[in-house]
Design an enzyme around this catalytic site. Structure first.
Site, short mmCIF file in Angstrom:
data_model
loop_
_atom_site.label_atom_id
_atom_site.label_comp_id
_atom_site.label_asym_id
_atom_site.label_seq_id
_atom_site.Cartn_x
_atom_site.Cartn_y
_atom_site.Cartn_z
CB SER A 27 37.24 -6.31 19.79
OG SER A 27 38.50 -6.38 20.38
N1 SAH Z 1 38.99 -4.77 24.63
C1 SAH Z 1 39.38 -3.67 23.80
C2 SAH Z 1 40.31 -4.14 22.70
C3 SAH Z 1 41.37 -3.15 22.45
S1 SAH Z 1 42.62 -3.69 21.34
C4 SAH Z 1 38.18 -2.97 23.19
O1 SAH Z 1 37.15 -3.61 22.97
O2 SAH Z 1 38.27 -1.78 22.91
C5 SAH Z 1 43.81 -4.45 22.43
C6 SAH Z 1 44.35 -3.58 23.52
O3 SAH Z 1 45.39 -4.31 24.17
C7 SAH Z 1 44.96 -2.26 23.09
O4 SAH Z 1 44.34 -1.21 23.76
C8 SAH Z 1 46.44 -2.40 23.46
O5 SAH Z 1 47.03 -1.18 23.85
C9 SAH Z 1 46.37 -3.39 24.61
N2 SAH Z 1 47.62 -4.10 24.89
C10 SAH Z 1 48.57 -4.50 24.01
N3 SAH Z 1 49.58 -5.12 24.66
C11 SAH Z 1 49.27 -5.09 25.99
C12 SAH Z 1 49.91 -5.57 27.17
N4 SAH Z 1 51.10 -6.19 27.13
N5 SAH Z 1 49.29 -5.37 28.36
C13 SAH Z 1 48.10 -4.73 28.43
N6 SAH Z 1 47.43 -4.27 27.34
C14 SAH Z 1 48.01 -4.44 26.13
#
Ligand code: SAH
Length: 213
Positions: free
Chosen positions: A64
Site C-alpha cells: 500500500s
Molecule cells: N498490508 C499490505 C497490503 C497488501 S495488498 C501491505 O502493505 O503490503 C492486500 C492483500 O490482501 C494482498 O496481499 C492480498 O493477497 C490480500 N487478500 C486479498 N483477499 C484476502 C482475503 N480474503 N483474506 C486475506 N487476505 C486477502
C-alpha cells in the site's frame, strides 16, 4: 538487507510528504520514519521505495501507499498492548507499523506465496506479530477475538459480518468498502448491536477476494 544513510534520508522526506498530506499522529509518523520500506519490495523497485506510491509485490498484489497506511493506522488509534487484527498481510509493511505501535498483531493472508515470504521476512527485521495466518480474512479470526481494532488492507465489496462481531465494544474497524474504488470507512462499536459509521475519502486497493484459491 542494507539500510543506508541515503535510505534513512529518503525516509525522512517521505515522513514530510505524508505529514503534508494531513497525517498528524506522531507515533504513526515515527513508525514510517523507522521502517525500512525498501526491504519490503523487490530490489528492482529500490528507487521507488520512498515515493508515496503503491508498488507491485509478489502474487500480483501491492504494497500500500505510505499515506494510505498512515491514514488507516491513524484511524485505528492503536495503543500499546492492543489486540489487533489485520486482513491482507501482503508485504508485511502495515504489520510492521502495527508492531512498532506496540500492538499484539494477528494478520491473515490468502496468497500462500506471500504468506511464506512475509512469515520469514518480518522476524529477520525484528518484527514479531503474535501470529501470521494463511487463510480467508472474510472470516476474521474468532479464536483471538475480540479486537481493539481491525484493519482491512484490500478493497471489500461489502463489510464482512464476522469482522463486525469480532470487535470489542469501543473497538474500531477500518475498511475500504467498494468495488473499483473504495470509500475508507470506520466503524466504532458503541454497544453489542450499535455501530457508528464514519466515511472518509476515496482510495484504490486490490480486491479482497472471496472463495478463490
Ligand atoms: N498490508 C499490505 C497490503 C497488501 S495488498 C501491505 O502493505 O503490503 C492486500 C492483500 O490482501 C494482498 O496481499 C492480498 O493477497 C490480500 N487478500 C486479498 N483477499 C484476502 C482475503 N480474503 N483474506 C486475506 N487476505 C486477502
Amino acid at each position: 538487507m542494507k539500510d543506508t544513510f541515503k535510505h534513512k534520508g529518503l525516509r525522512q522526506q517521505l515522513v514530510g510528504i505524508v505529514k503534508d498530506k494531513g497525517i498528524t499522529d506522531e507515533k504513526v509518523l515515527k513508525a514510517i520514519g523507522k521502517i525500512p520500506r525498501h526491504l519490503f519490495m523487490d530490489s528492482s523497485f529500490l528507487d521507488h521505495a520512498y515515493q508515496d506510491k503503491a508498488f507491485p509485490i509478489a502474487a500480483d498484489q501491492t504494497i500500500s501507499q505510505p499515506y494510505t497506511v498512515a491514514f488507516q493506522t491513524e484511524l485505528m488509534q492503536v495503543k500499546p498492548g492492543d489486540n489487533v487484527l489485520e486482513i491482507g498481510t501482503g508485504s508485511g509493511y502495515q504489520t510492521a507499523v502495527l508492531c512498532e505501535l506496540g500492538a499484539k498483531v494477528f494478520s491473515i493472508e490468502r496468497q500462500l506465496e506471500l504468506f511464506k515470504i512475509t512469515s520469514k521476512f518480518l522476524p529477520k527485521l525484528g518484527y514479531r506479530p503474535k501470529k501470521l495466518i494463511f487463510g480467508d480474512g472474510y472470516k476474521g479470526l474468532v479464536t483471538e477475538a475480540p479486537y481493539d481494532s481491525i484493519i482491512v488492507t484490500a478493497g471489500a465489496p461489502f463489510v464482512p459480518k464476522p469482522l463486525m462481531s469480532q470487535l470489542k465494544v469501543g473497538g474500531r474497524l477500518v475498511i475500504p468498502v467498494g468495488d473499483k474504488v473504495q470509500t475508507m470507512t470506520l466503524f466504532i462499536r458503541k454497544g453489542p448491536k450499535d455501530f457508528e459509521k464514519h466515511e472518509f475519502g476515496e482510495f484504490r486497493f486490490v480486491p479482497l477476494l472471496e472463495d478463490k484459491n
